[in-house]
Motif scaffolding. Structure first.
Motif, mmCIF file in Angstrom:
data_model
loop_
_atom_site.group_PDB
_atom_site.id
_atom_site.type_symbol
_atom_site.label_atom_id
_atom_site.label_comp_id
_atom_site.label_asym_id
_atom_site.label_seq_id
_atom_site.Cartn_x
_atom_site.Cartn_y
_atom_site.Cartn_z
ATOM 1 N N SER A 1 0.861 -1.251 0.097
ATOM 2 C CA SER A 1 0.040 0.055 0.102
ATOM 3 C C SER A 1 0.874 1.107 -0.040
ATOM 4 N N ASP B 1 -5.703 -0.658 -4.711
ATOM 5 C CA ASP B 1 -5.255 -1.253 -3.446
ATOM 6 C C ASP B 1 -6.311 -2.210 -2.742
ATOM 7 N N GLU B 2 -5.924 -3.548 -3.030
ATOM 8 C CA GLU B 2 -6.806 -4.539 -2.447
ATOM 9 C C GLU B 2 -8.483 -3.956 -2.559
#
Ligand SMILES: Nc1ncnc2c1ncn2[C@@H]1O[C@H](COP(=O)(O)OP(=O)(O)O)[C@@H](O)[C@H]1O
Ligand SMILES: [Mg+2]
Lengths: 262, 248
Positions: free
Chosen positions: B49, B169-170
């Motif tokens: 991240s 991000d995820e």
């Protein structure tokens, strides 16, 4: 026609569907009791003993108008001071941040009554403005500091991801504040701002020590001429109570409306 | 290599990032070319991240350089908002604006940042909503949508800015399993259209199918960069092998 078995009411626990929405029924009756009681008491006094009660009731309305002017003027100004202070308190600009923090610390450390005297006479020394305005400014300066903390807490209660999403879309910090953070923060601060408004309404009685003829001052004037201190302050207290109860209800309804939206 | 002649979208050189005394990024270098899709994987806390967020400077780096779309993020001449409007970002937590309708979520930055007219922004938003399969939700508030629907709106919101690169991000980590597919499908469609993408994800199927390159991170460093075929069948680095054996 076939007989249809009555479908059992399904009780859904969790999302509040089966739970009565009004959980503050008790409070509501307490409010109604106090509100109706205060109006009733005032009416009864005026009817049963017109002298001095009706006389007093006739004498003070000018003061109610002044109390409203001070309260509304001060709250509007305090909102502006508060917003600026709140933004200052979260600003990364050292100067702006320090100034806002200093303001909050100083105001919090001095009794309200002392501040009112001080600001009123300090203002009077440098500028010639009507007493009513001096009083409004004095109240607003005091309440602006508290309002600043309300705004700061409100802004900080908005999840960090909101600012990040706005920034990652290319917004400036200012645009993100204006379009994304503040609109959400305003909703969060509405209840505490409502409380501040009620508190300010009551504290506005402090300006009666200045040359401002608010509700309390008018009462004092009447009492000192007629020597009916007890009767006059009974009326004054009941009028403050009615006004405060009225506004706390109004604010409660407003909050409910806003929460129901969307 | 075909990528050599393509434009460089992201050029990270020896990027170092500290949180206090903790080194979250350790000399990370990464190049992403236009049209390329990279998937970043690695154990939790490995800096994925942080790396992604340093590409649009949501995180400040403490060393090295970051050039995005030809603009040096740390040059005083660079207008950061100009960079960010070209870099879309999709978050794990969606981060939709809850006080605005789906449509308003997608039009806001278009009008404020891109200075498009209301009409133009609206048209664009409706087009994107139909693309992500949510035309009927234009006037709903985000709170009324499922996680999968919210994430698709978030993707549409980013796409409305016509970004040159999309960072994810995820994006599916906060979703119930049955909603992961609908979001991945939108992302795959984007990939097919040639969008440049950097995706942090634990969806290995997605990585295999979409990625041009897999970037494996560990302890703040990129320890392996490989085409998916190679990476998933015979990872070179022992940490990568260990990681894959744990999640596959
Ligand atoms: N704001 C922060 N303050 C302190 N430490 C942080 C912060 N953000 C991330 N970290 C730490 O940096 C490391 C890398 O974080 P992150 O990039 O979020 O990892 P990943 O996304 O790979 O799980 C983690 O050990 C995390 O605890
Ligand atoms: Mg992460």
């Amino acid at each position: 026609m076939t007989f249809k078995e009555p479908t059992k009411q399904k009780v859904d626990v969790g999302d509040g569907a089966a739970i009565p929405t009004k959980s503050d029924r008790g409070l509501f009756t307490a409010w109604r009791f106090a509100f109706v009681g205060a109006i009733g008491a005032l009416a009864y006094l005026a009817w049963s003993k017109p002298d001095p009660y009706l006389e007093i009731i006739r004498f003070v309305p000018d003061g109610i108008a002044v109390t409203f002017k001070v309260t509304v003027g001060a709250i509007l100004l305090a909102l502006v001071f508060g917003l600026i202070t709140g933004l200052g308190r979260i600003s990364s600009n050292r100067f702006f941040n320090g100034l806002a923090s200093l303001y909050v610390e100083v105001i919090r450390g001095i009794p309200l009554l002392v501040q009112i005297f001080y600001i009123y006479y300090a203002l009077g020394r440098f500028v010639k403005i009507p007493d009513l305005f001096s009083a409004i400014i004095a109240m607003a300066v005091c309440y602006g500091a508290y309002m600043g903390e309300v705004f700061r807490a409100g802004i900080q209660s908005i999840p960090k991801g909101q600012m990040e999403a706005a920034l990652s879309l290319g917004m400036t910090r200012e645009q993100a504040m204006g379009h994304v953070i503040l609109p959400q923060a305003f909703k969060v601060v509405l209840p505490p701002v409502g409380n501040e408004f009620i508190a300010l309404l009551k504290d506005s009685s402090l300006v009666s020590i200045l040359a401002v003829a608010d509700l309390l001052r008018r009462g004092r004037e009447y009492a000192s001429e007629s020597f009916t201190y007890f009767e006059t302050y009974t009326v004054i207290a009941l009028i403050y109570l009615i006004i405060t109860l009225f506004f706390s209800k109004l604010i409660g309804i407003m909050e409910e409306r806003i929460n129901e939206e969307r | 290599m075909k990528s050599a002649e393509r434009r460089v979208m992201v050029q990270a050189r020896d990027v170092v990032k500290f949180y206090g005394r903790f080194k979250a990024l350790d000399q990370v270098s990464l190049t992403i070319h236009e049209g390329e899709k990279i998937v970043i994987i690695g154990p939790s806390g490995s800096g994925k991240s942080t790396l992604l967020r340093s590409i649009n400077r949501l995180e400040e780096i403490d060393g090295g350089s970051m050039v995005v779309n030809g603009m040096d993020l740390y040059s005083p001449k660079t207008d950061l908002t100009r960079v960010r409007e070209e870099v879309g970002m999709v978050f794990q937590a969606f981060n939709l604006f809850p006080h605005k309708t789906v449509l308003e979520n997608i039009t806001l930055a278009q009008t404020v940042v891109r200075r498009r007219s209301r009409e133009e922004a609206r048209e664009k938003a409706l087009g994107l909503l139909s693309k992500v399969g949510l035309s009927d939700k234009a006037n709903a508030y985000p709170g009324r949508l499922s996680g999968g629907q919210q994430q698709r709106v978030a993707i549409a919101r980013s796409l409305a800015m016509d970004p040159k690169i999309m960072l994810f991000d995820e994006p599916t980590s906060a979703l119930d399993p049955e909603m992961i597919g609908e979001v991945l499908d939108v992302m795959k469609e984007l990939a097919r259209e040639g969008m440049t993408m950097a995706v942090v994800t634990h969806e290995m199927g997605f990585a295999r199918e979409v990625a041009d390159r897999v970037v494996f991170m560990d302890h703040g460093a990129v320890v392996e960069e490989e085409v998916p075929e190679q990476f998933f069948t015979s990872p070179k680095h022992p940490r990568a092998r260990q990681f894959l054996s744990q999640i596959l």
